[in-house]
Design a protein around this motif. Structure first.
Motif, mmCIF file in Angstrom:
data_model
loop_
_atom_site.group_PDB
_atom_site.id
_atom_site.type_symbol
_atom_site.label_atom_id
_atom_site.label_comp_id
_atom_site.label_asym_id
_atom_site.label_seq_id
_atom_site.Cartn_x
_atom_site.Cartn_y
_atom_site.Cartn_z
ATOM 1 N N TRP A 299 46.004 45.931 30.493
ATOM 2 C CA TRP A 299 45.420 45.829 31.833
ATOM 3 C C TRP A 299 43.950 45.519 31.689
ATOM 4 O O TRP A 299 43.277 46.071 30.820
ATOM 5 N N PHE A 300 43.450 44.646 32.553
ATOM 6 C CA PHE A 300 42.029 44.299 32.517
ATOM 7 C C PHE A 300 41.471 44.423 33.931
ATOM 8 O O PHE A 300 42.039 43.868 34.874
ATOM 9 N N GLU A 301 40.399 45.156 34.074
ATOM 10 C CA GLU A 301 39.774 45.391 35.367
ATOM 11 C C GLU A 301 40.797 45.776 36.432
ATOM 12 O O GLU A 301 40.784 45.244 37.544
ATOM 13 N N GLY A 302 41.683 46.691 36.050
ATOM 14 C CA GLY A 302 42.612 47.248 37.025
ATOM 15 C C GLY A 302 43.836 46.416 37.356
ATOM 16 O O GLY A 302 44.592 46.760 38.256
ATOM 17 N N ARG A 303 44.022 45.316 36.640
ATOM 18 C CA ARG A 303 45.202 44.483 36.882
ATOM 19 C C ARG A 303 45.889 44.155 35.576
ATOM 20 O O ARG A 303 45.211 43.910 34.574
ATOM 21 N N PRO A 304 47.228 44.109 35.538
ATOM 22 C CA PRO A 304 47.895 43.709 34.297
ATOM 23 C C PRO A 304 47.522 42.271 33.920
ATOM 24 O O PRO A 304 47.370 41.428 34.798
ATOM 25 N N ALA A 305 47.355 42.035 32.626
ATOM 26 C CA ALA A 305 46.931 40.711 32.161
ATOM 27 C C ALA A 305 47.867 39.619 32.669
ATOM 28 O O ALA A 305 47.435 38.502 32.947
ATOM 29 N N ALA A 306 49.148 39.953 32.806
ATOM 30 C CA ALA A 306 50.124 38.962 33.262
ATOM 31 C C ALA A 306 49.784 38.449 34.660
ATOM 32 O O ALA A 306 50.167 37.344 35.017
ATOM 33 N N GLN A 307 49.048 39.246 35.443
ATOM 34 C CA GLN A 307 48.692 38.804 36.798
ATOM 35 C C GLN A 307 47.397 37.999 36.824
ATOM 36 O O GLN A 307 47.013 37.479 37.860
#
Ligand SMILES: Nc1ncnc2c1ncn2[C@@H]1O[C@H](COP(=O)(O)OP(=O)(O)OP(=O)(O)O)[C@@H](O)[C@H]1O
Ligand SMILES: [Mg+2]
Lengths: 205, 256
Positions: free
Chosen positions: B64-72
């Motif tokens: 997760w990056f900055e509160g969102r999964p990397a896939a998003q």
């Protein structure tokens, strides 16, 4: 040397050069984008290179002979000649562009991805610039080949310096043959030197 | 208020060429924090950074990056928000130092004069006189100079997260110490968040908010430097022993 011969040499040389330039322009326009597409498709690459290799082995006079009777692309004249010459010029440019793109260091490519470059940016800003010396090397081979082969194209009415050679053979006139062969050879040597110089300029020291 | 996680690695595993290179790693990097990944050669440090950057696809788990999964995330946007100092620099050979350093700002369409000014100040910051180095090509640099260009390039667009893969490895001890101190200063002043890879315990203890020890692709422990000094796992002890060995050698140079 009389004035008429001299001016004919000049005008046929120019015609020859035009033929070569058109051929190389078309061959580059097809081969470089083609190589870009093939760089990511290993299976298609094998087929295309295989086919191009075979095309390369057909003797030029025979190829002109094959093309003549074909509809649309055949017939006596410049168009048939350019098509045949392009077939020969394609392979070296295609192969060298591919070599250049595929030869880009994997670490450099990975670094480009890691920095957040898009595929298009990687192609234009990293892969193609790094492939330029190799592309120029291919262009150099294609240019020299085309200048030579274009003399044979006079047999199917392409014009150019080959006109002297065809005429000279028909009339068993050695000076006529030389009037075509010598400028063609000089043109090839000059082009070779010039492109070698560019290639050296563009290669990282 | 609990700290905000910039990166959160959840049960991440990576299988590369049939080998499990990372196994079940979970790790949070909070804003302003420097987590040092410490481990032997081959323990998976670089692979973990690549997984965070999206260069390596995990076989299980997620980042997760900055509160969102990397896939998003759009992978391009994700990577431009992470300044990556690649092991062995990974500079572009056909570009000058200035062009290399200015890459991400250019990709982000900064006006040219702003890029140039940014490049100038970054080169100063990493100790490369702009007048002397701006127009050089990577092949005209020493290993340590390349590494510093790589650091400047990673900092260029002022990304919220830095991924540093042995950034100071090729430097002489004086320059290394200088850059380490600058980095600490930077962290204090602009609260940079960083994942910092090293195999040097001393550097780990100096730079880290927390030390994450990797062993054979697994997380052995994650502790503050003070806690690490008293850590009891075999791998931590092995690293601490190398530290003591260094100190002993400092006091008493080996006889030849
Ligand atoms: N693409 C790959 N395919 C197969 N194995 C890989 C691949 N990349 C890395 N490995 C293996 O994964 C392990 C971890 O590699 P990694 O580069 O992450 O190590 P590291 O901790 O960064 O080491 P170093 O300190 O030497 O840089 C190594 O054993 C390596 O051989
Ligand atoms: Mg590594």
């Amino acid at each position: 040397m009389n004035g008429r011969l001299a001016s004919e040499i000049v005008s046929l040389s120019l015609e020859h050069l035009t033929l070569v330039a058109i051929t190389l322009g078309i061959a580059m326009a097809a081969a470089i984008p083609g190589a870009v597409l093939l760089a990511r498709r290993a299976a298609a690459r094998r087929w295309v290179l295989g086919f191009a290799n075979i095309a390369q082995t057909i003797p030029s006079l025979a190829l002109f002979g094959f093309l003549l009777p074909l509809p649309w692309i055949g017939g006596i004249g410049k168009r048939t000649a350019v098509i045949a010459l392009c077939l020969y010029a394609l392979l070296p440019i295609l192969r060298n562009t591919l070599t250049g793109i595929l030869g880009v260091d994997a670490g450099v490519r990975e670094s480009a991805v890691a920095m957040g470059m898009t595929r298009r940016q990687i192609l234009w800003q990293v892969e193609l610039p790094l492939a330029v010396p190799s592309i120029v090397a291919g262009l150099r081979i294609a240019t020299v080949t085309t200048i030579g082969t274009a003399t044979i194209a006079a047999f199917i009415g392409a014009g150019g310096l080959g006109v002297f050679i065809v005429r000279g053979i028909a009339m068993m006139d050695k000076p006529q043959i030389l009037a075509g062969a010598v400028p063609a050879a000089a043109m090839a040597l000059l082009a070779d030197e010039a492109l070698e110089w560019i290639e050296r300029k563009l290669s990282p020291a | 208020m609990s700290a905000h996680a910039i990166v959160e690695i959840r049960h991440l595993s990576c299988v590369l060429g049939g080998r499990t290179v990372l196994r079940d790693i979970s790790l949070r990097v909070e804003e302003g924090e420097t987590v040092v990944l410490l481990g032997r050669s081959g323990s998976g440090k670089t692979t973990l950074l690549k997984a965070v950057n999206g260069l390596t696809t995990p076989s299980a788990g997620e980042v997760w990056f900055e509160g969102r999964p990397a896939a998003q995330w759009d992978p391009i946007q994700l990577r431009r928000r992470m300044g990556y100092v690649i092991q062995d620099a990974g500079l572009f050979p056909h570009w000058t130092v200035a062009a290399n350093v200015g890459l991400v700002p250019r990709l982000e369409n900064w006006p040219p004069d702003r890029v140039a000014a940014r490049v100038e100040s970054l080169l100063e910051a990493v100790g490369l006189a702009p007048g002397e180095f701006r127009e050089r090509y990577p092949r005209q640099l020493s290993g340590g100079q390349k590494q510093r260009v790589g650091i400047a390039r990673a900092l260029a667009a002022d990304p919220p997260l830095l991924l540093l893969d042995e950034p100071f490895a090729a430097l002489d001890p004086i320059t290394r110490f200088e850059l380490q101190r600058q980095f600490l200063h930077l962290r204090r002043t602009v609260r940079k968040t960083a994942l910092f890879v090293t195999h040097d315990v001393r550097e780990a203890l100096m730079m880290a908010s927390r030390v994450a020890l990797l062993r054979d692709g697994a997380l052995d422990l994650i502790l503050t430097p003070e806690e690490f000094l008293a850590a009891s796992t075999a791998e931590a002890k092995a690293f601490l022993a190398s530290l003591e060995e260094n100190w002993r050698q400092d006091e008493r140079p080996p006889r030849i």
